[in-house]
Design an enzyme around this catalytic site. Structure first.
Site, PDB file in Angstrom:
ATOM      1  N   LYS A 154       0.844  -1.188   0.000  1.00 20.58           N
ATOM      2  CA  LYS A 154       0.000   0.000   0.000  1.00 20.58           C
ATOM      3  C   LYS A 154       0.884   1.244   0.000  1.00 20.58           C
ATOM      4  O   LYS A 154       1.767   1.397   0.850  1.00 20.58           O
ATOM      5  CB  LYS A 154      -0.907   0.009   1.236  1.00 20.58           C
ATOM      6  CG  LYS A 154      -1.948  -1.097   1.247  1.00 20.58           C
ATOM      7  CD  LYS A 154      -3.114  -0.763   0.342  1.00 20.58           C
ATOM      8  CE  LYS A 154      -4.245  -1.752   0.527  1.00 20.58           C
ATOM      9  NZ  LYS A 154      -5.429  -1.403  -0.281  1.00 20.58           N
ATOM     10  N   LYS A 251     -14.869  -6.242  -5.252  1.00 22.71           N
ATOM     11  CA  LYS A 251     -15.053  -6.458  -3.814  1.00 22.71           C
ATOM     12  C   LYS A 251     -16.508  -6.883  -3.583  1.00 22.71           C
ATOM     13  O   LYS A 251     -17.441  -6.194  -3.998  1.00 22.71           O
ATOM     14  CB  LYS A 251     -14.779  -5.173  -3.039  1.00 22.71           C
ATOM     15  CG  LYS A 251     -13.393  -4.563  -3.266  1.00 22.71           C
ATOM     16  CD  LYS A 251     -12.320  -5.320  -2.522  1.00 22.71           C
ATOM     17  CE  LYS A 251     -10.942  -4.682  -2.706  1.00 22.71           C
ATOM     18  NZ  LYS A 251     -10.809  -3.351  -2.102  1.00 22.71           N
TER      19      LYS A 251
END
EC number: 5.1.1.-
Length: 339
Positions: A154, A251
């Site tokens: 990230k 998702k």
């Protein structure tokens, strides 16, 4: 019919930071759905970023209990369509219910979901393990504490390439980079050249979701594939991503469950795009649902169970660089803790 909801706070092994939020606990909702003979479990993690709370999801589901009860013996896809009008803008709650219904449906039919869908557990992609934004020292420490062949890094700082260079000194693993909308088109194109030499596999959502002109440039000029995340939320977004991204990250919580996710996967394939499914730091209940989609995917991020200290369920687990499926029907998830 019996409908129950449970609230849990999942404790993260490390403070989890991305470009716009950090947290040590992950609140999550578990839905228990029974038809009188079999019981299914579903999950959706709450998130302040999307204004989703466990209490709100629970209320939304319980408010249509009479509709669920009247249609409990239908297929998950049929129930999804019937209840969808009541879940407008509330995809997380719909996801938890849809997973529970799929689990229940698989158990009623005496099959794990992947077999019910006509799939085989062959050539399954391995989940990455996520390293959140932190000091380089702590990011290195997280990798050393959890050796793994595939990391998602990230990013979203002023020194992103330097961070990857430092991490590369400590691992031969393949890296995936998720900038969480933090870069410009120019940065992305330039960074792609540098990151390719550092064994980065792809870039996930480098630009803000509304920067379509920038993504056209990135799509044509990046030397690394780009995968949509925030730009691909619901079914209607898949086609919009074609020509802007090389693949989509779906998702379950954002699109509303397994029912729409399977349709999104099929559409992305028709458009010639790569397909990934990601998680939201769910327990093994939610991760188990993702696991049954593996034969359909190129990439997967299902490390939720690996990132938490107090998993509340048994089911599909990722360890020893493999995904392990229990010999149980439905999703295979089984609650080990109750409230």
């Amino acid at each position: 019919m019996k409908l129950k909801t449970y609230s849990f706070d999942l404790e993260l092994k490390d403070t989890f930071r991305i470009s716009h939020i950090s947290r040590d606990l992950q609140p999550t909702l578990i839905v228990e759905l029974s038809d009188g003979e079999f019981t299914g479990y579903g999950e959706a993690a709450a998130t302040s970023y999307y204004g989703v709370t466990v209490e709100g999801m629970s209320e939304d589901i319980k408010s249509i209990a009479h509709i669920i009860e009247a249609n409990i013996h239908k297929t998950p896809e049929e129930l999804w369509e019937i209840t969808n009008p009541y879940f407008k803008g509330k995809s997380f709650a719909q996801c938890a219910l849809d997973i529970a219904m799929h689990d229940l449906h698989g158990k009623r039919n005496g099959l794990p979901l992947y077999k019910l869908w006509g799939l085989e557990l062959k050539n399954l992609p391995l989940s990455n393990y996520t390293i959140g934004i932190d000091s380089v020292e702590k990011m290195v420490q997280k990798m050393q504490q959890f050796p793994w062949p595939l990391y998602k890094i990230k990013l979203g700082t002023d020194e992103d390439v330097e961070i990857v260079k430092e991490l590369r000194k400590h691992s031969d693993a393949v890296f995936r980079v998720d900038a969480n909308c933090a870069w410009t088109a120019e940065e992305t194109i330039e960074n792609s050249k540098l990151l390719k030499d550092l064994n980065v596999e792809f870039l996930e959502q480098p630009l803000p979701k509304d920067d379509k002109e920038g993504m056209k440039r990135v799509y044509n000029e990046s030397v690394l594939p780009v995968i949509a995340d925030e730009s691909c939320i619901t079914e209607t977004d898949v086609k919009k991503c074609s020509g802007l991204f090389h693949g989509v990250n779906i998702k379950l919580t954002k699109c509303g469950g397994l029912t729409p996710a399977r349709r999104m996967i099929a559409e992305a394939r028709q458009l010639g795009m790569k397909v990934m499914v990601g998680c939201m730091t769910e327990s093994t209940v939610g991760i188990s649902a993702i696991g049954h989609l593996l034969p359909l995917l190129d990439y997967v991020d299902m490390d939720g169970g690996m990132l938490i200290k107090n998993d509340i369920a048994d089911g599909v687990k990722v360890y020893d660089e493999k995904t392990h499926f229990p010999e149980r029907n439905g999703t295979g998830a089984k609650l080990t803790k109750f409230k």
